[in-house]
Design a protein around this motif. Structure first.
Motif, mmCIF file in Angstrom:
data_model
loop_
_atom_site.group_PDB
_atom_site.id
_atom_site.type_symbol
_atom_site.label_atom_id
_atom_site.label_comp_id
_atom_site.label_asym_id
_atom_site.label_seq_id
_atom_site.Cartn_x
_atom_site.Cartn_y
_atom_site.Cartn_z
ATOM 1 N N GLY A 40 0.800 -1.212 0.000
ATOM 2 C CA GLY A 40 0.000 0.000 0.000
ATOM 3 C C GLY A 40 0.830 1.256 0.000
ATOM 4 N N ALA A 41 2.147 1.135 -0.006
ATOM 5 C CA ALA A 41 3.023 2.300 -0.019
ATOM 6 C C ALA A 41 3.324 2.728 -1.446
ATOM 7 C CB ALA A 41 4.319 1.992 0.717
ATOM 8 N N ARG A 42 3.572 4.011 -1.609
ATOM 9 C CA ARG A 42 4.070 4.562 -2.863
ATOM 10 C C ARG A 42 5.587 4.575 -2.770
ATOM 11 N NH1 ARG A 42 4.413 10.197 -4.159
ATOM 12 N NH2 ARG A 42 3.383 10.573 -2.166
ATOM 13 N N VAL A 43 6.275 3.927 -3.716
ATOM 14 C CA VAL A 43 7.725 3.735 -3.649
ATOM 15 C C VAL A 43 8.400 4.483 -4.788
ATOM 16 C CG1 VAL A 43 9.605 2.046 -3.687
ATOM 17 C CG2 VAL A 43 7.438 1.475 -2.564
ATOM 18 N N THR A 44 9.453 5.224 -4.459
ATOM 19 C CA THR A 44 10.274 5.887 -5.475
ATOM 20 C C THR A 44 11.713 5.437 -5.304
ATOM 21 O OG1 THR A 44 8.860 7.847 -5.520
ATOM 22 C CG2 THR A 44 11.075 8.081 -6.417
ATOM 23 N N ILE A 45 12.284 4.887 -6.372
ATOM 24 C CA ILE A 45 13.685 4.469 -6.372
ATOM 25 C C ILE A 45 14.496 5.553 -7.071
ATOM 26 C CG2 ILE A 45 15.333 2.732 -7.153
ATOM 27 C CD1 ILE A 45 13.052 0.705 -7.170
ATOM 28 N N VAL A 46 15.544 6.030 -6.403
ATOM 29 C CA VAL A 46 16.416 7.055 -6.976
ATOM 30 C C VAL A 46 17.794 6.440 -7.205
ATOM 31 C CG1 VAL A 46 17.393 9.367 -6.713
ATOM 32 C CG2 VAL A 46 15.188 8.819 -5.664
ATOM 33 N N ILE A 75 16.531 -0.659 -14.542
ATOM 34 C CA ILE A 75 15.774 -0.653 -13.283
ATOM 35 C C ILE A 75 14.279 -0.641 -13.575
ATOM 36 C CG2 ILE A 75 15.352 0.575 -11.127
ATOM 37 C CD1 ILE A 75 18.159 1.827 -11.504
ATOM 38 N N ARG A 76 13.877 0.148 -14.572
ATOM 39 C CA ARG A 76 12.449 0.262 -14.870
ATOM 40 C C ARG A 76 11.857 -1.083 -15.289
ATOM 41 N NH1 ARG A 76 11.031 5.564 -14.931
ATOM 42 N NH2 ARG A 76 12.751 7.069 -15.126
ATOM 43 N N SER A 77 12.630 -1.884 -16.008
ATOM 44 C CA SER A 77 12.104 -3.188 -16.412
ATOM 45 C C SER A 77 12.038 -4.153 -15.237
ATOM 46 C CB SER A 77 12.975 -3.774 -17.531
ATOM 47 O OG SER A 77 14.264 -4.124 -17.047
ATOM 48 N N VAL A 78 12.955 -4.003 -14.273
ATOM 49 C CA VAL A 78 12.948 -4.889 -13.102
ATOM 50 C C VAL A 78 11.692 -4.669 -12.256
ATOM 51 C CG1 VAL A 78 14.152 -5.464 -10.954
ATOM 52 C CG2 VAL A 78 15.461 -5.031 -13.040
ATOM 53 N N VAL A 79 11.251 -3.399 -12.147
ATOM 54 C CA VAL A 79 10.089 -3.086 -11.293
ATOM 55 C C VAL A 79 8.861 -2.731 -12.125
ATOM 56 C CG1 VAL A 79 11.551 -2.340 -9.392
ATOM 57 C CG2 VAL A 79 10.788 -0.652 -11.073
ATOM 58 N N ALA A 80 8.846 -3.129 -13.383
ATOM 59 C CA ALA A 80 7.758 -2.741 -14.284
ATOM 60 C C ALA A 80 6.392 -3.204 -13.778
ATOM 61 C CB ALA A 80 8.017 -3.289 -15.690
ATOM 62 N N ARG A 81 6.355 -4.324 -13.099
ATOM 63 C CA ARG A 81 5.080 -4.853 -12.615
ATOM 64 C C ARG A 81 4.726 -4.360 -11.219
ATOM 65 N NH1 ARG A 81 5.189 -11.207 -14.676
ATOM 66 N NH2 ARG A 81 5.498 -10.734 -16.913
ATOM 67 N N HIS A 82 5.541 -3.515 -10.658
ATOM 68 C CA HIS A 82 5.239 -2.937 -9.347
ATOM 69 C C HIS A 82 4.411 -1.671 -9.581
ATOM 70 C CE1 HIS A 82 8.781 -4.993 -7.088
ATOM 71 N NE2 HIS A 82 8.403 -5.711 -8.134
ATOM 72 N N GLN A 86 7.989 3.779 -8.713
ATOM 73 C CA GLN A 86 8.471 4.636 -9.787
ATOM 74 C C GLN A 86 9.979 4.808 -9.649
ATOM 75 O OE1 GLN A 86 5.544 7.884 -10.929
ATOM 76 N NE2 GLN A 86 4.970 7.571 -8.801
ATOM 77 N N VAL A 87 10.618 5.141 -10.769
ATOM 78 C CA VAL A 87 12.081 5.253 -10.812
ATOM 79 C C VAL A 87 12.457 6.673 -11.205
ATOM 80 C CG1 VAL A 87 14.202 4.372 -11.878
ATOM 81 C CG2 VAL A 87 12.273 2.820 -11.440
ATOM 82 N N LEU A 88 13.440 7.217 -10.515
ATOM 83 C CA LEU A 88 13.903 8.570 -10.779
ATOM 84 C C LEU A 88 15.399 8.532 -11.051
ATOM 85 C CD1 LEU A 88 12.981 11.543 -10.822
ATOM 86 C CD2 LEU A 88 13.590 11.661 -8.404
ATOM 87 N N LEU A 89 15.811 8.989 -12.238
ATOM 88 C CA LEU A 89 17.226 9.037 -12.595
ATOM 89 C C LEU A 89 17.810 10.355 -12.082
ATOM 90 C CD1 LEU A 89 19.553 7.635 -14.149
ATOM 91 C CD2 LEU A 89 18.853 8.956 -16.149
ATOM 92 N N ASP A 90 18.495 10.289 -10.971
ATOM 93 C CA ASP A 90 19.070 11.476 -10.346
ATOM 94 C C ASP A 90 20.073 11.003 -9.303
ATOM 95 O OD1 ASP A 90 19.534 14.156 -9.601
ATOM 96 O OD2 ASP A 90 17.397 14.662 -9.821
ATOM 97 N N GLU A 91 20.788 11.948 -8.737
ATOM 98 C CA GLU A 91 21.795 11.612 -7.721
ATOM 99 C C GLU A 91 21.471 12.353 -6.434
ATOM 100 O OE1 GLU A 91 26.656 11.590 -7.071
ATOM 101 O OE2 GLU A 91 25.769 12.374 -8.918
#
Length: 451
Positions: A40-46, A75-82, A86-91
């Motif tokens: 139920g959480a919203r997840v962002t991977i940076v 990374i986006r393909s690894v978590v595509a079904r999640h 969401q994935v963020l390309l940044d540092e």
């Protein structure tokens, strides 16, 4: 300073949902993301890269055994079904723990309810950072392809040296690896195989006897974290491959032309660093206590002292096992920690009791020493030679991210094992200086007799 809104209008996401930010898409970060799926959480991977990298096999890319695509996945393909990930390309450049915000290199900030820091480690040159230019370590694909280029270029230059420059040719094909841990042992063995077996099939003026590989270890034995008998077995296997193993070797200088070991200068064509690592600056971001390597001293549940909603996993975390020994900085440990943190956060969101303290399950230690040689430590069971190598190969293929990678790596390894050929001997990223200095055909030394 702007704030990034990670809500995806195509998905049924709400700002009321707890937001979990995961910094780093390595083993620990992805394991946490997977454990949070369905929470139920919203997840962002940076992450500053768009791909997940299987670092234990980077040395295979550096020695032309595998191509980069074999050990990396977007990374986006690894978590595509999640659906809620969401994935963020940044540092990430810092963390404002009081405001619960992550600062990004783009100048924006990212708000979080729970933060997972899985930023890994980088090379440590023990205060001699100038050495990095001449002795690269291997942590990224760029690092690996640079080492591959240096090694293959050295062979090409040795092939085209003028006959009167034979002493210089010897310098062109001397390689040094600094550090006798698993990475250094694996790298030295792989370079030995690449240069002494596969390269001999492609070149006409150099043979395996022209190539010299030196492994320098500051301690009294190889593989210090393994039982002594396995360190001895690894040394014997390397020497059978022709590697010059130098124990108690103190490196005092590294230059573009070579390195100084115990006061003597050793000219080299390429030097690779495998002697030490240090944690990312996460402890400084969080103003958290750290050990001598910069790793955050975490609580039993892997949270940061005083910051119960911030967790640190993998090489960035320092935690001990029940017997007092530190949890090793290896992929299985990072995955276990990421999974544990994901479960803790999911339990908090659901209002359930959280899991107990993190407990590391040690499945054993493995290190390969070239083709069909490896060492394995499973506590009371210790293996060497081909059985250990088969276990090592199976374990590494299993831990790859997707089926395609597992299949490709398995096929490539089998092909390389049977034929001694490597399909990734490509020199990329050449500049004009790299191409300079080749001798004309008329100046080449005579062909060696074949057949």
């Amino acid at each position: 300073m702007s704030t990034i809104d990670t809500l995806d209008p195509r998905r049924n996401l709400s700002r009321a949902e707890p937001h979990v930010v995961i910094v780093g898409a390595g083993f620990g970060g992805l394991a946490a993301a997977r454990a949070l799926r369905g929470s139920g959480a919203r997840v962002t991977i940076v992450d500053r890269q768009n791909h997940h990298l299987f670092q234990p096999l980077l040395y295979q890319v550096a020695t032309a055994g595998l191509s980069p695509a074999d050990i990396a996945a977007p990374i986006r393909s690894v978590v595509a079904r999640h659906e809620r990930t969401q994935v963020l390309l940044d540092e990430v450049t810092g963390v404002d723990a009081a405001a619960r915000r992550v600062r990004l290199a783009s100048g924006a900030t990212l708000a979080y309810d729970h933060l997972v820091v899985a930023t890994g480690a980088r090379h440590s040159y023990f205060g001699n950072d100038a050495w990095e230019e001449h002795a690269p370590g291997i942590k990224t694909i760029d690092d690996a392809t640079r080492v591959r280029r240096d090694v293959l270029l050295a062979l090409e230059r040795a092939e085209t040296e003028r006959q009167e420059d034979l002493p210089r040719r010897a310098e062109h094909i001397t390689f040094a690896v600094i550090g006798g841990g698993p990475t250094g042992v694996e790298m030295a063995g792989a370079i030995a195989e690449l240069t002494r077996h596969a390269a001999e099939m492609d070149f006409r003026h150099i043979t395996r006897n022209c190539v010299r590989i030196v492994l320098v270890e500051a301690g009294p034995r190889l593989l210090a974290t393994f039982p002594e008998s396995l360190g001895v077995a690894a040394k014997r296997s390397l020497e059978e491959l022709g590697v010059d193993v130098r124990l108690d070797g103190r490196v005092t200088d590294v230059t573009a032309d070579g390195l100084t070991v115990n006061g003597a200068f050793l000219p080299t064509a390429a030097t690779i660093w495998a002697a030490g690592v240090q944690a990312s600056p996460a402890a400084r971001w969080l103003d958290a206590p750290a050990d001598r390597a910069g790793r955050v001293l975490v609580q039993p549940d892997l949270s940061v002292p005083g910051l119960p909603d911030v967790f640190v996993v993998g090489d960035t975390a320092s935690i001990s096992r029940a017997d007092g020994r530190p949890v090793p900085g290896i992929a299985p440990a990072a995955k276990q920690q990421g999974r544990h943190v994901g479960r803790v956060i999911a339990a908090r969101i659901a209002g359930r009791p959280t899991p107990g303290p993190f407990r590391y399950r040690d499945w054993g230690s493995l290190a390969t020493v070239g083709r069909s040689h490896a060492v394995a430590d499973f506590g009371s069971i210790r293996l060497t030679g081909l059985p250990a190598w088969l276990l090592w190969s199976t374990a590494h293929i299993y831990f790859l991210v997707d089926f395609r990678s597992r299949f490709v790596v398995g096929v490539n390894w089998l092909w390389s094992y049977v034929t001694f050929r490597r399909g990734a001997r490509l020199i990329t990223g050449l500049g004009s200086a790299d191409r300079a200095g080749a001798a004309p055909d008329a100046a080449l030394p005579p062909l060696r007799q074949v057949g």
